[in-house]
Design an enzyme around this catalytic site. Structure first.
Site, PDB file in Angstrom:
ATOM      1  N   GLU A 121       0.855  -1.190   0.000  1.00  0.00           N
ATOM      2  CA  GLU A 121       0.000   0.000   0.000  1.00  0.00           C
ATOM      3  C   GLU A 121       0.891   1.240   0.000  1.00  0.00           C
ATOM      4  O   GLU A 121       1.276   1.739   1.056  1.00  0.00           O
ATOM      5  CB  GLU A 121      -0.897  -0.018   1.249  1.00  0.00           C
ATOM      6  CG  GLU A 121      -1.730  -1.275   1.326  1.00  0.00           C
ATOM      7  CD  GLU A 121      -2.376  -1.519   2.688  1.00  0.00           C
ATOM      8  OE1 GLU A 121      -3.437  -2.135   2.702  1.00  0.00           O
ATOM      9  OE2 GLU A 121      -1.830  -1.101   3.726  1.00  0.00           O
ATOM     10  N   ASP A 150       0.225  -0.360  10.769  1.00  0.00           N
ATOM     11  CA  ASP A 150       0.632  -1.612  11.405  1.00  0.00           C
ATOM     12  C   ASP A 150       2.004  -2.085  10.942  1.00  0.00           C
ATOM     13  O   ASP A 150       2.482  -3.117  11.387  1.00  0.00           O
ATOM     14  CB  ASP A 150      -0.418  -2.704  11.169  1.00  0.00           C
ATOM     15  CG  ASP A 150      -1.261  -2.937  12.414  1.00  0.00           C
ATOM     16  OD1 ASP A 150      -1.000  -2.262  13.425  1.00  0.00           O
ATOM     17  OD2 ASP A 150      -2.161  -3.801  12.384  1.00  0.00           O
ATOM     18  N   LYS A 292      -6.329  -6.228  11.740  1.00  0.00           N
ATOM     19  CA  LYS A 292      -6.954  -4.910  11.707  1.00  0.00           C
ATOM     20  C   LYS A 292      -7.856  -4.676  12.913  1.00  0.00           C
ATOM     21  O   LYS A 292      -7.980  -3.545  13.391  1.00  0.00           O
ATOM     22  CB  LYS A 292      -7.761  -4.788  10.405  1.00  0.00           C
ATOM     23  CG  LYS A 292      -8.368  -3.427  10.176  1.00  0.00           C
ATOM     24  CD  LYS A 292      -8.944  -3.367   8.772  1.00  0.00           C
ATOM     25  CE  LYS A 292     -10.157  -2.469   8.702  1.00  0.00           C
ATOM     26  NZ  LYS A 292     -10.910  -2.690   7.459  1.00  0.00           N
ATOM     27  N   ASP A 316     -10.365   1.922   4.726  1.00  0.00           N
ATOM     28  CA  ASP A 316      -9.102   1.322   4.333  1.00  0.00           C
ATOM     29  C   ASP A 316      -8.288   2.378   3.608  1.00  0.00           C
ATOM     30  O   ASP A 316      -8.853   3.307   3.020  1.00  0.00           O
ATOM     31  CB  ASP A 316      -9.347   0.130   3.401  1.00  0.00           C
ATOM     32  CG  ASP A 316      -9.758  -1.108   4.175  1.00  0.00           C
ATOM     33  OD1 ASP A 316      -9.564  -1.108   5.408  1.00  0.00           O
ATOM     34  OD2 ASP A 316     -10.279  -2.055   3.565  1.00  0.00           O
ATOM     35  N   ASP A 456     -14.556  -7.529  10.445  1.00  0.00           N
ATOM     36  CA  ASP A 456     -15.514  -6.426  10.323  1.00  0.00           C
ATOM     37  C   ASP A 456     -16.940  -6.945  10.375  1.00  0.00           C
ATOM     38  O   ASP A 456     -17.795  -6.374  11.043  1.00  0.00           O
ATOM     39  CB  ASP A 456     -15.309  -5.714   8.990  1.00  0.00           C
ATOM     40  CG  ASP A 456     -13.870  -5.785   8.553  1.00  0.00           C
ATOM     41  OD1 ASP A 456     -13.039  -5.291   9.319  1.00  0.00           O
ATOM     42  OD2 ASP A 456     -13.584  -6.366   7.498  1.00  0.00           O
TER      43      ASP A 456
END
Ligand SMILES: *[C@@H]1O[C@H](CO)[C@@H](O)[C@H](O)[C@H]1NC(C)=O
Ligand SMILES: CC(=O)N[C@H]1CO[C@H](CO)[C@@H](O)[C@@H]1O
Length: 740
Positions: A121, A150, A292, A316, A456
């Site tokens: 990312e 993270d 997460k 995100d 989630d």
């Protein structure tokens, strides 16, 4: 006071306009047709069952019974899916009413952005997301943006520092010219094709573009060469990396970059900027970090000392805002005087900006986003999908919905702003330590729930179990845009993870199947089951795509003759389901080719991803493998990207997924070729359904034969994989033929 209904809009007797609802709900206009259609398919399915039971043959009895089992299970699964189409609801918020009533008393909103790997990312993507939400059309002093990293990457931190400076120009610029979308990258992409007429705008645009380009260059250099030492010495935040030993072993790193009352946090026009915080929670090898969900819980605590807003947006890092009004839209639901107090979260759809023209890999998830979540909404709540969702802090923190006694109270926000920034940072840091959660209910009842690969969804369920409702808001102009996987393998891996995570929920204490009764509506339980049992659909699918074709070799007939009346229900179900999915697809903006691609991906995920998901579950049950969490990469090479744009299917490596797919594809090809040779000789009518099924499978698998035999680019199937699957398919055929 009395209400009267006038043309469907609620109007109060008094002239007070205050009682107009802040949002409106509309039921699906086509629901009667949908229901009638589902019913007719169901009747046809019953006829199929009856046929299977009444005609069990001597020759091929087991194949027959197996097929019956497969049909039974897929019909039940189909039935679960109908719950998500039975009662669609569409929502519409009234933004202007919100500002008329509450402009001066809008609540604080915390925005959580999650990133986990600076390579997968890229920092530029992350900060574009951050900048897009900092520039929301919302009172800045009420907006706080948190980045959870993270990977504890100093490059990401450096990028965020750069972004915090760039924001001083970007936020006022985007508000002055009402820029949309407010991600600089996306905006510059659009505006490069349409130059603004206004002279001021054009001048400022050129200036800000230059600033952006300079920043981009600095950040990309840092990605290649590391953080420049000059920046390191200038900002003491970097000293927190002194004790860093690896991304899995470091203490909490926390830096408040902007706060409401620091001098450094003013934009170029002298206005304050949204609070901006970087956090990388403590990680130690001996403590599980819970992916997460763990990061979300740390942020929940850290943000409670810094801004403690009642509403939290979870995003995100690849989902930038595409509409500056989304926060206000979401608040229309929470702040509605009549129904707002019971809403635990508002889910926006997850939409992607890099879907190929005909959605080659079915990654737009359009049926889920455009149909099924509306259906779940009809029964009290869409799933929480972990991004693009606004949550009530109380609900996320495990508070029970206390019936109508619960009052929306937006005013008592803690004024927690400490005089001393350092003190605040020290206090917050402790909340993100590894040991903080030991012997607490965090992850079990409070915060994001641990224990599933789709944390989630399970978190959303726990909120709904506490009595909260949720709402699905799907605006025509999408609120968020992200990046979907662009190769077949990534897609299959992602699907495996989802299917496995959904199935894990089945064995958790938040399983709607076992514990949902009395807590959520039956329709919603069925809807959740549709996802929870997702993976198990692999068994009927594999059976259906292998056994009838193999039976062709031995002349075992498994379907009625074309001229028999029993052929009607089979033909009806096949035609009705494919036509309705085609219409559904076209209706929501898809193409015919896209529908066909979707059908193919349904087959591919069904016969590979879901099988591997089931296998993983079994392996984990026996303690044989560790839960693993792969992030799907957001960057791809040029040639891969070109093939994606041309919609050429990407294989390239040898993977168990591809072996599975090409074995089934080849097996069908062999069976079809063998049968066609003889079909002219034997009486064909008995076999026509089976030959058709096999033929469709061969047709749909065309990209695989291409990848095996016809292509020479790097994205083809490797010869190793080809040899393996030819050997497997051939031996299956030979073995089956010799079976008596
Ligand atoms: C994103 O926003 C732009 C306007 O800024 C709009 O034209 C576009 O349609 C939006 N994209 C989606 C998918 O809604
Ligand atoms: C990261 C990525 O794959 N981005 C691509 C998404 O799709 C658009 C258009 O199809 C490309 O331009 C991007 O490079």
């Amino acid at each position: 006071m009395k209400c009267s209904k006038k043309r469907g809009i609620k109007v109060m007797d008094s002239s007070d306009s205050e009682y107009h609802s802040l949002f409106e709900s509309r039921r699906d206009r086509g629901r009667h047709i949908r229901r009638l259609f589902s019913f007719s398919v169901f009747v046809a399915i019953c006829f199929i069952w009856a046929y299977r039971l009444a005609h069990i043959p001597e020759h091929g009895k087991w194949a027959w019974l197996g097929l019956f089992a497969a049909e039974l299970w897929s019909s039940l699964y189909w039935l679960l899916g109908q719950a998500l189409r039975w009662n669609l609801i569409f929502r519409k918020p009234f933004n202007t009413r919100l500002s008329q009533r509450y402009e001066n008393s809008l609540p604080g909103v915390d925005i959580f952005v999650f990133t986990a790997d600076p390579v997968i990312e890229p920092p530029m993507m992350v900060i574009n997301t951050i900048l897009s939400v900092m520039a929301y059309d919302y009172p800045v002093e009420k907006l706080s943006v948190y980045l959870s990293d993270d990977a504890a990457s100093d490059i990401t931190f450096y990028a965020l520092l750069e972004a915090s400076n760039f924001a001083k120009h970007w936020v006022p610029f985007s508000k002055r010219f009402k820029v949309e979308p407010r991600s600089p990258h996306a905006y510059f992409n659009i505006s490069s094709s349409s130059n603004p007429q206004d002279h001021d705008h054009a001048k400022d645009l050129a200036a800000i573009k230059k600033l952006y380009e300079d920043m981009r260059k600095r950040i990309e250099d840092a990605v290649k060469l590391g953080v420049p030492s000059e920046a390191r010495s200038k900002h003491n935040g970097f000293s927190q990396w002194d004790s860093y030993s690896s991304r899995h072993d470091h203490e909490t790193i926390l830096q408040i970059l902007h706060t409401r009352d620091s001098h450094n946090s003013k934009d170029v026009d002298g206005f304050v900027l949204p609070t901006l915080v970087y956090m990388s929670r403590e990680k130690r090898p001996q403590y599980h970090h819970y992916y997460k969900a763990g990061a979300m819980n740390s942020l929940l605590r850290v943000s409670s000392t810094i801004s403690n807003s009642k509403i939290i947006l979870v995003l995100d890092c690849d989902m930038h805002s595409n509409h500056s009004q989304s926060v206000r839209d979401a608040l229309c639901f929470f702040m509605d005087e009549e129904k707002g107090h019971e809403i635990g979260f508002v889910q926006f759809p997850q939409t992607f900006e890099n879907i190929s023209k005909n959605d080659l890999y079915g990654n737009s998830l359009s049926i889920i986003m455009e149909v099924e979540l509306h259906g779940a909404d009809g029964y009290g709540g869409p799933l929480f999908i972990g991004t693009c969702g606004f949550l009530r802090r109380d609900a996320l923190c495990g508070k029970k919905f206390s019936g109508d006694h619960y009052k929306n109270d937006w005013n008592d926000e803690n004024e927690l702003v400490k005089a001393n920034l350092q003190e605040l940072e020290v206090e917050s840091k402790a909340l993100a330590s590894c040991t903080y959660e030991g012997n607490t209910l965090w992850g079990k009842e409070i915060g994001a729930i641990y224990g599933s690969l789709v944390e989630d969804v399970i978190t959303g369920i726990s909120i709904q179990f506490q009595g909260w409702k949720s709402v699905y808001y799907n605006p025509r102009r999408k609120g968020f845009l992200g990046i979907a996987p662009t190769t077949l393998l990534h897609t299959l891996v992602q699907q495996t993870r989802w299917a496995e995570g959904e199935m894990q929920i089945l064995f958790s204490r938040y399983s709607p199947t076992w514990y949902g009764h009395g807590k959520i509506k039956l329709g919603l339980i069925m809807g959740y089951c549709h996802y929870n049992y997702w993976a198990t659909i692999c068994f009927p699918m594999i059976y259906y795509s292998v056994i009838p074709s193999l039976c062709l070799l031995k002349g075992i007939s498994l379907f009625p003759k074309m001229s028999s009346p029993w052929a009607i229900p089979f033909a009806f179900v096949a035609l009705a389901e494919s036509t309705s999915s085609l219409i559904e697809g076209l209706n929501i903006g898809g193409t015919i080719q896209g529908w066909w691609n979707g059908l193919r991906m349904w087959l591919y995920t069904g016969t590979s991803s879901y099988l591997f998901a089931c296998m993983n579950i079994v392996l984990k049950f026996f303690g044989l493998s560790d839960p693993s969490f792969n992030i799907t990469t957001k960057i791809i090479e040029d040639d891969v990207s070109q093939r994606y744009e041309k919609e050429v299917m990407e294989f390239g490596t040898s993977s168990p997924f591809f072996t599975m797919l090409s074995t089934i594809a080849l097996l069908n090809l062999f069976c079809l070729l063998t049968t066609l040779k003889e079909l002219i000789l034997i009486e064909g009518e008995q076999m026509i359904f089976q030959v058709l099924l096999c033929g469709i499978l061969v047709f749909i698998n065309f990209p695989i034969y291409q990848g095996l035999f016809l292509r020479s680019d790097k994205g083809r199937l490797p010869s190793y994989c080809a040899i393996k699957s030819i050997a497997l398919a051939l031996s299956a055929c030979i073995f089956f033929s010799t079976l008596t």
